[in-house]
Design a protein around this motif. Structure first.
Motif, short mmCIF file in Angstrom:
data_model
loop_
_atom_site.label_atom_id
_atom_site.label_comp_id
_atom_site.label_asym_id
_atom_site.label_seq_id
_atom_site.Cartn_x
_atom_site.Cartn_y
_atom_site.Cartn_z
N VAL A 76 0.85 -1.20 0.00
CA VAL A 76 0.00 0.00 0.00
C VAL A 76 0.88 1.24 0.00
O VAL A 76 0.73 2.13 -0.84
N LEU B 222 -8.04 -0.49 -3.67
CA LEU B 222 -8.13 -1.77 -2.97
C LEU B 222 -9.52 -2.37 -3.21
O LEU B 222 -10.50 -1.99 -2.54
N PHE C 162 -12.39 -4.28 -0.48
CA PHE C 162 -11.99 -3.87 0.88
C PHE C 162 -13.18 -3.90 1.83
O PHE C 162 -13.05 -4.22 3.00
#
Ligand SMILES: O=C(O)CCC(=O)C(=O)O
Length: 281
Positions: free
Chosen positions: A3, A15, A18
């Motif tokens: 990240v 992402l 998520f």
């Protein structure tokens, strides 16, 4: 950690998956309840084109409130609403994350603290939340901007956590950005003007570059982490599907927050970090 690496290289990280679909649906349902309870006696239109209109008291006093803002095209020339209220709201802002239990719980998921730590925020403070509807046909464009312009700290620390609560595509107005463009210097600072209202301080007159921006399409449940200096925009929604999203902006308490920032909190609602509600009483 990947990240942090991708964020430093691109200025954003996408992402997928998520957030569980059920958690997205819970926010959609709660936002629907908030709009259903909204009594539009004070009208404020959220427009990134005509900033003069956004500097009304309703907007300026919304930093520690939950307030609804209409779409620019919501009203006919005679002042009447063109469509139902629930299809006419651009966004809800700006303290959902502190005032509403459903949004507070979502915003204080420990994984979000992990994300902001991974991008270098040492002492996170949850500054601003927005629920953005991008309703079918009427959802307005968000013109290119750097979040640092509006949520200024010295040095720059604001980081956006943007959640697709529904599939976001080119058709319904997804985000756009050019990978790596978070190296652009800040162009403007939006602040409270000494005589009332707001003003932009121009630091660099060059327009933000639009070339090279790519669509950040995001299936429902995607979290996009956005660097505060990354120029980004989103298109109008002229499709039949809404593009609902939740956006949370975090700053670092280690940086200074100017006294003339547009977003102010009353003494009764100081900024907080990711500690859950029950940990702070
Ligand atoms: O959701 C959008 O269309 C724009 C959101 C945005 O610019 C932000 O969260 O910083």
């Amino acid at each position: 950690m990947t990240v942090g690496h991708d964020y430093e290289r691109d200025g954003f990280v996408r992402l997928e998956g998520f957030v569980e679909p059920a958690a997205c649906d819970a926010l959609i349902e709660r936002a629907g309840e908030l709009v259903a309870a909204f009594r539009p006696d004070t009208v404020s239109i959220f427009s990134t084109r005509d900033q003069a209109r956004t500097s009304d008291d309703y907007f300026l006093a919304s930093g520690d409130q939950i307030r609804c803002f209409f779409e620019e095209d919501a009203f006919a020339p005679d002042g009447s609403l063109r469509g139902p209220v629930e299809r006419s709201i651009n966004k809800i802002g700006h303290a959902l994350h502190d005032l509403d239990p459903v949004f507070s719980r979502f915003s204080r998921d420990p994984r979000l603290a992990g994300l902001t730590a991974a991008v270098g925020i040492a002492r996170p403070l949850l500054l601003q939340s927005m629920y953005i509807f991008k309703q079918p046909w009427i959802g307005g464009e968000v013109t290119a901007h750097q979040d640092h312009t509006f949520l200024w700290t010295d040095p720059p620390t604001v980081t956006g956590l943007w959640f697709a609560l529904e599939d976001a595509t080119v058709d319904n107005g997804c985000l756009w950005a050019r990978p790596g463009s978070h190296t652009e210097p800040p162009r403007r600072r939006f602040h409270r003007a000494p005589g009332g209202g707001t003003a932009f301080e121009v630091l660099d007159p060059r327009p933000l570059p639009l070339e090279g921006m790519i669509p950040l399409e995001a299936p429902k449940g995607t979290c996009i982490v956005l660097h505060g200096l990354l120029p980004h925009r989103s298109g109008a929604n002229r499709s039949a599907r809404s593009r609902q999203a939740y956006s949370l902006h975090v700053i670092d308490a280690a940086a200074s927050y100017p006294a003339d920032s547009w977003l102010q909190r009353g003494a009764g609602l100081p900024l907080r970090g990711f500690e859950p509600d029950d940990a702070t009483g």
